[in-house]
Design a protein around this motif. Structure first.
Motif, mmCIF file in Angstrom:
data_model
loop_
_atom_site.group_PDB
_atom_site.id
_atom_site.type_symbol
_atom_site.label_atom_id
_atom_site.label_comp_id
_atom_site.label_asym_id
_atom_site.label_seq_id
_atom_site.Cartn_x
_atom_site.Cartn_y
_atom_site.Cartn_z
ATOM 1 N N LEU A 51 5.649 2.288 2.323
ATOM 2 C CA LEU A 51 4.608 1.269 2.497
ATOM 3 C C LEU A 51 4.841 0.472 3.779
ATOM 4 O O LEU A 51 3.889 0.165 4.506
ATOM 5 C CB LEU A 51 4.582 0.336 1.288
ATOM 6 C CG LEU A 51 3.548 -0.782 1.320
ATOM 7 C CD1 LEU A 51 2.134 -0.225 1.444
ATOM 8 C CD2 LEU A 51 3.670 -1.665 0.067
ATOM 9 N N VAL A 52 6.102 0.150 4.054
ATOM 10 C CA VAL A 52 6.424 -0.579 5.288
ATOM 11 C C VAL A 52 6.050 0.249 6.512
ATOM 12 O O VAL A 52 5.418 -0.252 7.462
ATOM 13 C CB VAL A 52 7.921 -0.949 5.326
ATOM 14 C CG1 VAL A 52 8.298 -1.524 6.689
ATOM 15 C CG2 VAL A 52 8.253 -1.942 4.223
ATOM 16 N N LEU A 53 6.406 1.525 6.497
ATOM 17 C CA LEU A 53 6.073 2.395 7.632
ATOM 18 C C LEU A 53 4.560 2.535 7.790
ATOM 19 O O LEU A 53 4.040 2.539 8.904
ATOM 20 C CB LEU A 53 6.710 3.775 7.441
ATOM 21 C CG LEU A 53 8.232 3.850 7.612
ATOM 22 C CD1 LEU A 53 8.750 5.227 7.224
ATOM 23 C CD2 LEU A 53 8.628 3.527 9.051
ATOM 24 N N ALA A 54 3.846 2.663 6.667
ATOM 25 C CA ALA A 54 2.385 2.781 6.735
ATOM 26 C C ALA A 54 1.769 1.523 7.334
ATOM 27 O O ALA A 54 0.833 1.597 8.143
ATOM 28 C CB ALA A 54 1.825 3.046 5.341
ATOM 29 N N ALA A 55 2.287 0.364 6.930
ATOM 30 C CA ALA A 55 1.766 -0.893 7.461
ATOM 31 C C ALA A 55 2.022 -0.994 8.964
ATOM 32 O O ALA A 55 1.144 -1.413 9.733
ATOM 33 C CB ALA A 55 2.409 -2.076 6.739
ATOM 34 N N THR B 172 5.588 9.580 1.828
ATOM 35 C CA THR B 172 4.813 8.560 1.126
ATOM 36 C C THR B 172 4.070 7.652 2.102
ATOM 37 O O THR B 172 3.001 7.129 1.761
ATOM 38 C CB THR B 172 5.720 7.705 0.217
ATOM 39 O OG1 THR B 172 6.757 7.106 1.006
ATOM 40 C CG2 THR B 172 6.346 8.552 -0.877
ATOM 41 N N SER B 173 4.607 7.477 3.303
ATOM 42 C CA SER B 173 3.897 6.647 4.286
ATOM 43 C C SER B 173 2.555 7.272 4.650
ATOM 44 O O SER B 173 1.567 6.552 4.861
ATOM 45 C CB SER B 173 4.752 6.461 5.543
ATOM 46 O OG SER B 173 4.866 7.668 6.280
ATOM 47 N N ALA C 164 -3.386 7.370 4.047
ATOM 48 C CA ALA C 164 -4.652 7.954 3.590
ATOM 49 C C ALA C 164 -5.364 7.014 2.625
ATOM 50 O O ALA C 164 -6.592 6.858 2.681
ATOM 51 C CB ALA C 164 -4.383 9.299 2.919
ATOM 52 N N GLY C 165 -4.593 6.370 1.739
ATOM 53 C CA GLY C 165 -5.210 5.427 0.811
ATOM 54 C C GLY C 165 -5.773 4.214 1.519
ATOM 55 O O GLY C 165 -6.859 3.738 1.178
ATOM 56 N N ILE C 166 -5.048 3.715 2.509
ATOM 57 C CA ILE C 166 -5.517 2.552 3.268
ATOM 58 C C ILE C 166 -6.795 2.875 4.034
ATOM 59 O O ILE C 166 -7.740 2.092 4.064
ATOM 60 C CB ILE C 166 -4.406 2.076 4.222
ATOM 61 C CG1 ILE C 166 -3.242 1.483 3.427
ATOM 62 C CG2 ILE C 166 -4.944 1.051 5.219
ATOM 63 C CD1 ILE C 166 -2.009 1.221 4.256
ATOM 64 N N GLN D 203 -6.207 -2.022 -3.716
ATOM 65 C CA GLN D 203 -7.277 -1.033 -3.876
ATOM 66 C C GLN D 203 -6.803 0.374 -3.548
ATOM 67 O O GLN D 203 -7.314 1.355 -4.096
ATOM 68 C CB GLN D 203 -8.455 -1.380 -2.968
ATOM 69 C CG GLN D 203 -9.152 -2.680 -3.323
ATOM 70 C CD GLN D 203 -10.350 -2.932 -2.442
ATOM 71 O OE1 GLN D 203 -11.411 -2.325 -2.605
ATOM 72 N NE2 GLN D 203 -10.188 -3.837 -1.484
ATOM 73 N N ALA D 204 -5.808 0.481 -2.667
ATOM 74 C CA ALA D 204 -5.349 1.798 -2.239
ATOM 75 C C ALA D 204 -4.444 2.455 -3.273
ATOM 76 O O ALA D 204 -4.499 3.680 -3.461
ATOM 77 C CB ALA D 204 -4.611 1.682 -0.897
ATOM 78 N N ILE D 205 -3.612 1.672 -3.955
ATOM 79 C CA ILE D 205 -2.603 2.244 -4.852
ATOM 80 C C ILE D 205 -3.205 3.110 -5.963
ATOM 81 O O ILE D 205 -2.736 4.240 -6.192
ATOM 82 C CB ILE D 205 -1.716 1.128 -5.431
ATOM 83 C CG1 ILE D 205 -0.766 0.610 -4.349
ATOM 84 C CG2 ILE D 205 -0.916 1.640 -6.636
ATOM 85 C CD1 ILE D 205 0.162 -0.483 -4.798
#
Length: 230
Positions: free
Chosen positions: A46-50, A111-112, A117-119, A148-150
């Protein structure tokens, strides 16, 4: 006798029953490594995705490079690095913790991308509305986008949970007594590999089926419009 348990190798069923307790102890280690590894992968991913979604290139580009580096290097190399190289710099971690961290770091790269993709599936208008309400980017990301993404990415995250579980046997190379390593030791001592390895395969099948069922339950129960904030 090994691990304080007497084994009867004269009868297959008695032998299977005598080694079951120690295999179950190895299964507990396997589950613990899976849970800790998945937790690290979920949080770090999640940190990497952000960071990758940041509009500031000085932040997004290094995050993308780190993700690609982790994803394109083997898990075994990363495990050996953490276990053998870090102690040279004064960082000494227990074998179990090292293995769980290696699993988590490796899968955080995957997972990132799931988070990304969810974001990106969230309608851009919601972000623009948050800006109009003068919400900070961090607050917009944490209370609007992520909840909303989870629910939309639960199945994909569940797949990686099962994958982490099946990769736990790699930790045997750093002497973690997970289930497969225990079965191998039993086979080495009794010269009977068929029964312990078959039992490990059956136990893994049970664990993965239960994990998949849990993921499907969450996927069906979580509201698709997003997690409620309280």
């Amino acid at each position: 006798m090994l691990f304080g348990i007497e084994w009867d190798t004269t009868n297959d069923w008695l032998f299977a029953g005598s080694i079951l307790p120690i295999l179950l102890k190895g299964m507990v280690v396997t589950i613990q490594a899976t849970v800790l590894g998945f937790f690290v992968a979920a949080v770090l991913g999640l940190v990497l995705a952000a960071l990758k979604s940041s509009s500031i290139r000085l932040i997004s580009w290094p995050a993308r490079f780190i993700t690609e580096f982790i994803r394109d290097t083997p898990l075994l190399v990363q495990l050996f690095f953490l276990y053998y190289v870090l102690p040279e710099y004064g960082i000494v971690l227990p074998a179990f913790l090292t293995g769980a961290l290696a699993l988590g770091v490796q899968y955080s790269a995957y997972t990132s991308e799931v988070y990304r993709a969810g974001i990106e599936s969230i309608v851009r208008g919601q972000t623009e509305a948050a800006h109009a309400l003068d919400l900070s980017p961090l607050r917009t990301f944490s209370i609007i986008i992520v909840p909303q993404a989870i629910p939309r990415i639960i199945p994909a995250l569940g797949n990686y949970l099962v994958s982490i579980m099946k990769d736990v046997p790699v930790l045997s190379v750093v002497s973690v007594l997970e289930m497969l390593n225990v079965a191998k030791i039993i086979g080495d001592r009794t010269f009977n590999y068929l029964i312990p390895l078959s039992m490990v395969g059956g136990l893994y099948l049970i664990m993965t089926l239960l994990a998949s069922a849990g993921v499907r339950y969450l996927d069906n129960r979580l509201p698709k419009e997003g997690l409620p904030l309280r």
